[in-house]
Design an enzyme around this catalytic site. Structure first.
Site, PDB file in Angstrom:
ATOM      1  N   GLU A  17       0.824  -1.211   0.000  1.00 25.53           N
ATOM      2  CA  GLU A  17       0.000   0.000   0.000  1.00 25.53           C
ATOM      3  C   GLU A  17       0.858   1.262   0.000  1.00 25.53           C
ATOM      4  O   GLU A  17       0.524   2.261  -0.633  1.00 25.53           O
ATOM      5  CB  GLU A  17      -0.902   0.038   1.245  1.00 25.53           C
ATOM      6  CG  GLU A  17      -1.979  -1.029   1.284  1.00 25.53           C
ATOM      7  CD  GLU A  17      -1.500  -2.335   1.934  1.00 25.53           C
ATOM      8  OE1 GLU A  17      -0.285  -2.629   1.901  1.00 25.53           O
ATOM      9  OE2 GLU A  17      -2.350  -3.066   2.457  1.00 25.53           O
ATOM     10  N   ARG A 525      10.431   1.449  -3.997  1.00 23.17           N
ATOM     11  CA  ARG A 525      10.866   0.280  -4.761  1.00 23.17           C
ATOM     12  C   ARG A 525      10.979  -0.959  -3.872  1.00 23.17           C
ATOM     13  O   ARG A 525      11.644  -0.947  -2.841  1.00 23.17           O
ATOM     14  CB  ARG A 525      12.192   0.554  -5.443  1.00 23.17           C
ATOM     15  CG  ARG A 525      12.596  -0.573  -6.330  1.00 23.17           C
ATOM     16  CD  ARG A 525      13.683  -0.243  -7.313  1.00 23.17           C
ATOM     17  NE  ARG A 525      14.246  -1.499  -7.752  1.00 23.17           N
ATOM     18  CZ  ARG A 525      13.663  -2.293  -8.649  1.00 23.17           C
ATOM     19  NH1 ARG A 525      12.537  -1.946  -9.224  1.00 23.17           N
ATOM     20  NH2 ARG A 525      14.221  -3.444  -8.973  1.00 23.17           N
ATOM     21  N   ASP A 609      27.383 -12.189 -15.501  1.00 23.90           N
ATOM     22  CA  ASP A 609      27.207 -10.941 -14.753  1.00 23.90           C
ATOM     23  C   ASP A 609      27.377 -11.169 -13.256  1.00 23.90           C
ATOM     24  O   ASP A 609      26.751 -12.064 -12.695  1.00 23.90           O
ATOM     25  CB  ASP A 609      25.793 -10.389 -14.982  1.00 23.90           C
ATOM     26  CG  ASP A 609      25.606  -9.855 -16.395  1.00 23.90           C
ATOM     27  OD1 ASP A 609      26.564  -9.273 -16.931  1.00 23.90           O
ATOM     28  OD2 ASP A 609      24.500 -10.013 -16.949  1.00 23.90           O
ATOM     29  N   GLU A 675      31.543   0.025 -14.463  1.00 23.88           N
ATOM     30  CA  GLU A 675      30.983   1.367 -14.517  1.00 23.88           C
ATOM     31  C   GLU A 675      32.063   2.382 -14.148  1.00 23.88           C
ATOM     32  O   GLU A 675      32.577   2.354 -13.039  1.00 23.88           O
ATOM     33  CB  GLU A 675      29.827   1.457 -13.514  1.00 23.88           C
ATOM     34  CG  GLU A 675      29.135   2.786 -13.541  1.00 23.88           C
ATOM     35  CD  GLU A 675      28.180   2.941 -12.374  1.00 23.88           C
ATOM     36  OE1 GLU A 675      27.267   2.122 -12.248  1.00 23.88           O
ATOM     37  OE2 GLU A 675      28.374   3.892 -11.605  1.00 23.88           O
ATOM     38  N   HIS A 704      22.123   5.530 -16.816  1.00 25.23           N
ATOM     39  CA  HIS A 704      21.081   5.879 -15.844  1.00 25.23           C
ATOM     40  C   HIS A 704      20.405   7.201 -16.169  1.00 25.23           C
ATOM     41  O   HIS A 704      19.432   7.573 -15.537  1.00 25.23           O
ATOM     42  CB  HIS A 704      21.670   5.891 -14.432  1.00 25.23           C
ATOM     43  CG  HIS A 704      22.366   4.605 -14.086  1.00 25.23           C
ATOM     44  ND1 HIS A 704      23.701   4.397 -14.363  1.00 25.23           N
ATOM     45  CD2 HIS A 704      21.908   3.454 -13.550  1.00 25.23           C
ATOM     46  CE1 HIS A 704      24.032   3.169 -13.983  1.00 25.23           C
ATOM     47  NE2 HIS A 704      22.968   2.580 -13.494  1.00 25.23           N
TER      48      HIS A 704
HETATM   49  N1  GLN Z   1      23.185  -8.276 -18.440  1.00 28.17           N
HETATM   50  C1  GLN Z   1      22.439  -7.456 -17.551  1.00 28.17           C
HETATM   51  C2  GLN Z   1      21.755  -6.329 -18.341  1.00 28.17           C
HETATM   52  O1  GLN Z   1      22.299  -5.873 -19.265  1.00 28.17           O
HETATM   53  C3  GLN Z   1      23.302  -6.842 -16.486  1.00 28.17           C
HETATM   54  C4  GLN Z   1      22.489  -6.090 -15.495  1.00 28.17           C
HETATM   55  C5  GLN Z   1      23.284  -5.563 -14.329  1.00 28.17           C
HETATM   56  O2  GLN Z   1      24.462  -5.380 -14.415  1.00 28.17           O
HETATM   57  N2  GLN Z   1      22.655  -5.264 -13.245  1.00 28.17           N
HETATM   58  O3  GLN Z   1      20.679  -5.909 -18.015  1.00 28.17           O
END
Ligand code: GLN
Ligand code: ZN
Length: 765
Positions: A17, A525, A609, A675, A704
């Protein structure tokens, strides 16, 4: 009598909720009054649940519209200047929209400004808003919300215990802004406000305040240990009783510090650190209360009440009235109510306990050790014992083939056949890639059509063949786009995946999925982690047909894509009847088969990943190495079944590698994508200093944001990378998957990225 309580209740509501209403409020679809009303209803409902279960006090102060650490920042008036809230702060009444702006950058009222940074709360998946600290900052009491909630609880007839992040942990979680200075220089001013808060709570008639100090389970510098003593000596004059709550681990070298604090009580985590209980009792003052957390606040398994009663009886003898019982930590980290899981099979349900069930466990346990168990308590004890016996012996949990395979693992199973330098040559011949090869991280936009098709398929409205055909069409589209863009190593786009863990969990043995097992991740979230209940195995290939189909559509080497074992482990509720390392290795072996099958199907590049590798680091540094050892081994077990010419990639969505670069190198992935775009490639220093031997794709743009990156910007970034890594070992890629973006952003961004790579080739070939 033993006092029963909890450290906090999940605030999202059994039907999420809170999420629904706050999002509606942000989107202008519900009024402030309705939002406040939902908050009030949830608080009352949760207090009622605690009272009905039979707890002695209810927890007040654990509610937040966004984040409880943010609530404390607001209460201390720690609102950064860019939110222009000076008047609100000095009037002692910061508006809720100001808090929302701090959290999200914008709110229905007030000007937008850059949101505060968010990061993980200790080793949980809960994210808090990082307090921003300035040199010489003065704090003032700037919100009445807590007092209003106390009033609300009192007037509804509840007996509240207030919970609040403690002053030292609040500072510990904060970050210095402007200049780098000693955060402890702010302690006195912070304590002034805490003193004021405690005094106000006392006038409201509050007897107990729980100050959460989980920083006490971490490695603290000497100055911080001393600050704990100093700080709590100052709070000692508060006209009420303080319970210092520690959780997520053992007090370790802070044990005597914690037990010496001049407070009325201490809470310790006896799930993560059962061995500390006796030594804490040995050191506790003769009048201090000890709240012991034997019920797991971080996991969803039903407690073994019989065993806990045996464990607790001697402690009860030693502590008498001074014994309190609670879950190990706030129940914020578990879902709300198992009763809603009507679609899970009965057997599995009988093994689980969510927040609501844990309340009952606490109360039952309390009455059992106090010798005042009711027949209903005895029945619950019996049921728990029977369920746990059944779980221990269940054939659904133990697969002899899985354990046999694990035992048979040889050291060479986690080593590629040849070292990187040899593999790189074979891969160069097999793949014939240009210098600065371009690729993406795996996912392409998850469009509304894709999601709608999946919903229809799951609801039975779309036949399996039609769903498959739809996903194939999406894959074909993604390949066509990548061909047109000139991407060197295409991906199939992950259209068929709802979530990078759920997709695999649904196809592996040993996993279960709840319908309402939501846990707050940040703000509105929520995530619904899978439950790993049994030995993990892979009955059939999971991704092969998609990658194989994609490969038929292009001459270029298709990159296959799987989620790694550590990330699957980290983002699930994990079984508590074997070490995490064992579960992780089982997942690794199951994934190894997938990797080998991808290779057999003609896939020459496979990405594993591991975005959660770093967050799995234990809270105490001395435990890091053993974690890294099994985490790295699990990755290697997953990866090492393929030939030298098959190229293994890994991806991580961060690049704070300084302290774990040795482990990153030990993964021995041929290529790692990370990143780095937001840090201007600075974070590549770790790779340079370490002489990282393999290939790297430092993310050249931030996925992002919707902004389209300029060619020159990406070239500049790559040239910075070139100062640290030689050209032959550099890749060009975005910094994460593209699933949250639209094609309208992806196409121009990748066009520019490919242009940047071509420019670099001209310059450096
Ligand atoms: N292979 C995933 C994607 O491209 C990797 C996501 C992630 O690093 N959180 O969505
Ligand atoms: Zn990522």
């Amino acid at each position: 009598m033993t006092v029963s309580h909890i450290l906090g209740y999940p605030r999202i509501g059994a039907q999420r909720e809170l999420k629904k209403t706050t999002e509606a409020y942000w989107n202008g679809k519900c009024s402030r009054r309705e939002l406040e009303e939902t908050g009030r209803e949830l608080r009352l409902r949760h207090w009622q649940a605690q009272q009905d279960a039979g707890l002695d006090v209810v927890s007040v102060g654990d509610f937040a519209f966004y984040d409880h650490v943010l609530n404390v920042s607001v209460m201390l008036g720690a609102v950064p200047g860019r939110f222009s809230a000076h008047a609100e702060v000095s009037s002692g009444n910061v508006d809720l929209d100001t808090a929302f702006r701090m959290a999200r950058g914008r709110a229905p009222s007030g000007d937008p400004a850059a949101a505060c940074e968010m990061t993980k709360y200790f080793d949980t998946n809960y994210h808090y808003l990082v307090p921003e600290l300035h040199e010489g900052q003065i704090f003032t009491l700037a919100s009445n919300r807590l007092f209003e909630e106390v009033e609300e609880a009192l007037s509804a007839g509840f007996t509240p215990k207030v919970t609040l992040t403690g002053p030292l942990t609040w500072l510990w979680l904060g970050k210095t802004k402007g200049s780098d200075f000693d955060r402890l220089s702010l302690l006195d001013s912070v304590l002034n406000v805490y003193g004021e808060i405690l005094a106000r709570l006392a006038t409201q008639g509050i007897e107990w305040v729980q100050l959460d100090e989980p920083a006490l389970v971490q490695d603290l510098p000497l100055a911080w240990q001393q600050a704990y003593e100093r700080g709590y000596h100052r709070l000692q004059s508060a006209p009420l009783k303080l319970l210092v709550a520690t959780y997520f681990g053992s007090l370790g070298d802070n044990l005597s510090l914690a037990t010496r604090l001049p407070v009325a009580g201490l809470h310790i985590d006896a799930v993560r650190a059962p061995q500390q209980v006796e030594s804490v009792i040995d050191r506790l003052g003769p009048h201090q209360v000890l709240s012991i957390g034997f019920i797991d606040g971080r996991n969803i398994w039903r407690a073994d009440l019989a065993a806990l009663r045996e464990r607790l009886l001697p402690l009860k003898v030693r502590l008498g009235q001074r014994l309190w019982l609670a879950p190990s930590c706030s129940l914020l980290h578990v879902p709300v109510d198992m009763e809603q899981e009507t679609e899970l099979d009965k057997e599995l349900v009988s093994w689980l306990a969510f927040a609501q069930q844990k309340l009952v466990e606490i109360v039952t346990l309390t009455r059992l050790i106090d010798n005042r168990a009711t027949p209903a308590d005895e029945k619950r004890l019996d049921e728990a014992t029977r369920a746990l016996d059944a779980r221990r012996e269940s054939s659904r949990i133990h697969q002899s083939a899985v354990s046999a395979r694990l035992v048979a693992v040889k050291p060479e199973d986690s080593q590629r056949q040849a070292p990187y330098s040899v593999r790189a040559n074979e891969q160069r011949r097999a793949l014939e890639l240009p210098l600065f090869p371009t690729t993406t991280i795996g996912s392409f936009p998850q469009t509304n059509e894709i999601r709608a098709a999946r919903r229809a398929f799951k609801a039975g409205g779309l036949a399996s063949v039609d769903y498959e055909a739809h996903m194939q069409a999406e894959i074909a589209y993604a390949i066509e786009r990548q061909e047109a863009l000139g991407i060197d190593v295409p991906v199939h786009g992950e259209a068929e995946r709802n979530d990078m863990v759920e997709y695999f969990g649904e196809q592996l043995e040993g996993f279960a999925f709840t319908r309402f097992g939501w846990v707050q991740s940040y703000g509105s979230r929520c995530v619904k982690p899978p439950v790993i209940f049994g030995d993990v195995s892979r009955p059939a290939p999971m991704t092969v047909r998609w990658s194989q189909y994609a490969q038929t559509l292009t001459e270029k080497p298709m990159k296959g894509m799987i989620t790694g074992p550590v990330t699957i482990l980290q983002w699930s509720f994990v079984r508590d009847d074997q070490p995490r390392a064992t579960t992780c290795r089982q997942i690794a072996l199951a994934l190894r088969d997938e990797v080998v099958d991808l290779e057999k199907a003609g896939i020459k590049i496979i990405q594993i990943d591991e975005p959660a590798l770093r967050e799995g680091l234990p809270l105490r540094q001395y435990e890091w190495q053993s974690y890294l050892d099994w985490a790295v081994e699990s990755f290697q077990l997953t990866a090492a079944g393929v030939a030298n010419a098959t190229q293994v990639h890994t991806h991580m969505c961060y690049s704070e590698f300084n302290d774990i670069i040795g482990a990153i190198a030990a993964l021995d992935a041929d290529v790692i994508t990370i990143e780095t775009s937001r840090s201007d490639m600075q974070l590549l220093d770790a790779f340079q200093d370490f002489s990282y031997p393999n290939e790297i794709g430092p993310g050249v743009y931030d996925i992002h944001t919707p902004n389209i990156p300029e060619v020159s910007w990406m070239v500049d970034l790559m040239e910075k990378a070139l100062e640290k890594i030689p050209a032959e070992r550099l890749w060009v890629n975005p910094d994460c998957g593209l699933k949250t973006r639209g094609w309208a952003e992806v196409e121009p961004a990748l066009t520019n990225m490919v242009k940047a790579a071509k420019l670099l080739r001209q310059r450096y070939a």
